[in-house]
Design an enzyme around this catalytic site. Structure first.
Site, PDB file in Angstrom:
ATOM      1  N   LYS A  62       0.813  -1.233   0.000  1.00 28.34           N
ATOM      2  CA  LYS A  62       0.000   0.000   0.000  1.00 28.34           C
ATOM      3  C   LYS A  62       0.843   1.278   0.000  1.00 28.34           C
ATOM      4  O   LYS A  62       0.382   2.322  -0.435  1.00 28.34           O
ATOM      5  CB  LYS A  62      -0.931   0.020   1.214  1.00 28.34           C
ATOM      6  CG  LYS A  62      -2.075  -0.986   1.127  1.00 28.34           C
ATOM      7  CD  LYS A  62      -3.006  -0.823   2.311  1.00 28.34           C
ATOM      8  CE  LYS A  62      -4.140  -1.814   2.257  1.00 28.34           C
ATOM      9  NZ  LYS A  62      -5.144  -1.572   3.294  1.00 28.34           N
ATOM     10  N   GLY A  67      -4.006   0.969  18.511  1.00 30.75           N
ATOM     11  CA  GLY A  67      -3.148   0.541  17.410  1.00 30.75           C
ATOM     12  C   GLY A  67      -2.645   1.757  16.664  1.00 30.75           C
ATOM     13  O   GLY A  67      -3.260   2.847  16.743  1.00 30.75           O
TER      14      GLY A  67
HETATM   15  P1  NAP Z   1      -0.295  -3.143  10.936  1.00 28.55           P
HETATM   16  O1  NAP Z   1       0.036  -1.921  10.175  1.00 28.55           O
HETATM   17  O2  NAP Z   1       0.626  -4.299  10.912  1.00 28.55           O
HETATM   18  O3  NAP Z   1      -0.513  -2.716  12.500  1.00 28.55           O
HETATM   19  C1  NAP Z   1      -0.757  -3.687  13.484  1.00 28.55           C
HETATM   20  C2  NAP Z   1      -1.097  -3.017  14.800  1.00 28.55           C
HETATM   21  O4  NAP Z   1      -1.385  -4.056  15.765  1.00 28.55           O
HETATM   22  C3  NAP Z   1       0.063  -2.193  15.381  1.00 28.55           C
HETATM   23  O5  NAP Z   1      -0.450  -1.078  16.065  1.00 28.55           O
HETATM   24  C4  NAP Z   1       0.697  -3.185  16.366  1.00 28.55           C
HETATM   25  O6  NAP Z   1       1.365  -2.576  17.443  1.00 28.55           O
HETATM   26  C5  NAP Z   1      -0.552  -3.876  16.908  1.00 28.55           C
HETATM   27  N1  NAP Z   1      -0.206  -5.176  17.493  1.00 28.55           N
HETATM   28  C6  NAP Z   1       0.173  -6.295  16.837  1.00 28.55           C
HETATM   29  N2  NAP Z   1       0.435  -7.286  17.743  1.00 28.55           N
HETATM   30  C7  NAP Z   1       0.243  -6.742  18.975  1.00 28.55           C
HETATM   31  C8  NAP Z   1       0.357  -7.252  20.293  1.00 28.55           C
HETATM   32  N3  NAP Z   1       0.729  -8.525  20.530  1.00 28.55           N
HETATM   33  N4  NAP Z   1       0.065  -6.427  21.332  1.00 28.55           N
HETATM   34  C9  NAP Z   1      -0.318  -5.144  21.114  1.00 28.55           C
HETATM   35  N5  NAP Z   1      -0.441  -4.609  19.871  1.00 28.55           N
HETATM   36  C10 NAP Z   1      -0.165  -5.393  18.822  1.00 28.55           C
HETATM   37  O7  NAP Z   1      -1.712  -3.727  10.513  1.00 28.55           O
HETATM   38  P2  NAP Z   1      -2.967  -2.986   9.845  1.00 28.55           P
HETATM   39  O8  NAP Z   1      -2.792  -3.015   8.374  1.00 28.55           O
HETATM   40  O9  NAP Z   1      -3.222  -1.707  10.538  1.00 28.55           O
HETATM   41  O10 NAP Z   1      -4.121  -4.033  10.177  1.00 28.55           O
HETATM   42  C11 NAP Z   1      -4.509  -4.296  11.513  1.00 28.55           C
HETATM   43  C12 NAP Z   1      -5.716  -5.205  11.542  1.00 28.55           C
HETATM   44  O11 NAP Z   1      -6.793  -4.608  10.828  1.00 28.55           O
HETATM   45  C13 NAP Z   1      -5.498  -6.560  10.867  1.00 28.55           C
HETATM   46  O12 NAP Z   1      -6.164  -7.513  11.671  1.00 28.55           O
HETATM   47  C14 NAP Z   1      -6.181  -6.427   9.518  1.00 28.55           C
HETATM   48  O13 NAP Z   1      -6.670  -7.668   9.035  1.00 28.55           O
HETATM   49  C15 NAP Z   1      -7.330  -5.506   9.876  1.00 28.55           C
HETATM   50  N6  NAP Z   1      -7.801  -4.674   8.738  1.00 28.55           N
HETATM   51  C16 NAP Z   1      -9.142  -4.657   8.464  1.00 28.55           C
HETATM   52  C17 NAP Z   1      -9.603  -3.851   7.443  1.00 28.55           C
HETATM   53  C18 NAP Z   1     -11.071  -3.832   7.138  1.00 28.55           C
HETATM   54  O14 NAP Z   1     -11.458  -3.345   6.072  1.00 28.55           O
HETATM   55  N7  NAP Z   1     -11.929  -4.316   8.019  1.00 28.55           N
HETATM   56  C19 NAP Z   1      -8.728  -3.061   6.695  1.00 28.55           C
HETATM   57  C20 NAP Z   1      -7.369  -3.080   7.004  1.00 28.55           C
HETATM   58  C21 NAP Z   1      -6.915  -3.912   8.031  1.00 28.55           C
HETATM   59  P3  NAP Z   1       2.936  -2.161  17.309  1.00 28.55           P
HETATM   60  O15 NAP Z   1       2.954  -0.877  16.539  1.00 28.55           O
HETATM   61  O16 NAP Z   1       3.376  -2.005  18.704  1.00 28.55           O
HETATM   62  O17 NAP Z   1       3.613  -3.276  16.591  1.00 28.55           O
END
Ligand code: NAP
Length: 302
Positions: A71, A131
């Site tokens: 992205k 997050g």
């Molecule tokens: P990302 O950029 O990888 O960010 C992941 C976030 O989760 C970060 O803030 C990370 O914290 C936190 N995290 C991961 N493991 C953790 C843990 N053990 N304890 C505490 N915090 C933790 O991912 P993203 O693209 O934002 O996506 C996040 C989620 O949203 C995913 O599940 C994805 O499938 C979902 N999503 C849904 C949609 C939708 O349309 N519904 C769209 C996009 C994404 P740190 O910064 O500390 O690592």
């Protein structure tokens, strides 16, 4: 409608793409609008994104979605980027007009419309975002543009929360962004660690954007404290598998209204479809297609 010589071709570029449900969502939109289109997931190997994007014109594709992990990188290989997408720092949709490619971010619009679908408005409200990854950025910019009263980002890695907040602060002085903002009221901005929820106001709208609680680790959640849930009016957990996350369950047990992330996913796809085709679905069509999607996903799951 079967594929034939006049079928418009769309694609998803990502890695991995095996578990995507976007082709199904777009097939429902094509059926509803009697549109002759096909949407195909393409697994783009590492190092091949530029070639894949050049292929949009070479293969006469109508448009593509871009997903994890491309992205941000995709912005390098297109001609123009929409202002909000540029501010968020990521695109998920590329629109082709003749030989020009323009990038958009429809994730933030998806989240906004998912809130509206639940009769929840952001303007004038206190927002907490859990997050600070890519989707938190979309949630933060959406809340900012909609005119939230305050936005607080809490994250395990506090520097990432701070970085999003300082981007938002810089937009207070950006005339172009200010013209997109719904209200002229200043939004109070702050950040902290996940356990710093005591600084949050009451009657909160919460966007849960961490990956905690996603299948198969369905018992995990970023905050469990009753003190936190007692401050909350509405939760969108942007995870949609499982249908009800542990975080949503806990919220419900405290009387909080909850919604999962299927709405956001659906409405970001609808916006991409609109950008590509100029077809706008009516409210009753959107409701019908969304119900069909929910039935398909959650009947299949159980
Ligand atoms: P990302 O950029 O990888 O960010 C992941 C976030 O989760 C970060 O803030 C990370 O914290 C936190 N995290 C991961 N493991 C953790 C843990 N053990 N304890 C505490 N915090 C933790 O991912 P993203 O693209 O934002 O996506 C996040 C989620 O949203 C995913 O599940 C994805 O499938 C979902 N999503 C849904 C949609 C939708 O349309 N519904 C769209 C996009 C994404 P740190 O910064 O500390 O690592």
């Amino acid at each position: 409608m079967g594929v034939n010589g006049t079928t418009k071709v769309f694609a998803l570029l990502g890695n991995p793409v095996e578990h995507t449900i976007s082709p199904f969502i777009h097939s429902l939109l094509y059926k509803e609008c009697k549109y002759n289109g096909t949407y195909n997931p393409f697994l783009v190997p590492k190092g091949q994104l530029e070639n894949a994007i050049n292929g949009i014109i070479a293969l006469n594709l109508e448009g593509v979605n871009v997903t994890v992990p491309y992205k941000v990188e995709a912005m390098k290989y297109i001609n123009e980027i929409d202002l909000v997408a540029k501010s968020i720092g990521a695109i998920n949709t590329i629109v082709r007009k003749d030989n020009m490619l323009k990038g958009y971010n429809t994730d933030w619009i998806g989240l906004k419309q998912a809130c509206e679908y639940n009769d929840v408005l952001i303007a004038g409200k206190d927002i907490a975002i859990l997050g600070a990854g890519g989707s938190a950025r979309a949630a933060a910019f959406m809340s900012y543009l909609e005119g939230a009263k305050s936005i607080t980002i809490l994250n395990r890695t506090v520097e990432k929360a701070k970085a999003i907040i300082s981007d938002l602060e810089s937009y207070n002085n950006d005339k172009n962004i200010q013209t997109l903002k719904k209200s002229f009221n200043k939004t109070k901005l702050s950040y902290g660690k996940l356990n710093e929820y005591e600084k949050l106001n009451n009657k909160l709208i919460v966007f849960q954007t961490t990956s905690l609680g996603m299948y198969p680790e369905v018992d995990r959640m970023p905050i469990e404290s009753a003190e936190f849930f007692n401050k909350v009016d509405f939760i969108v957990d942007i995870i949609y598998n499982p249908k009800v996350t542990a975080f949503m369950k806990k919220g419900k047990s405290h009387g909080v209204k909850v919604s999962n992330g299927l709405g956001m996913l659906f409405f970001q796809a609808v916006k991409a479809f609109e950008l590509w085709t100029d077809i706008k679905l009516r409210d009753e069509q959107l409701k019908r297609v969304f119900r069909e999607l929910e039935n398909y996903i959650y009947t299949k799951e159980s």
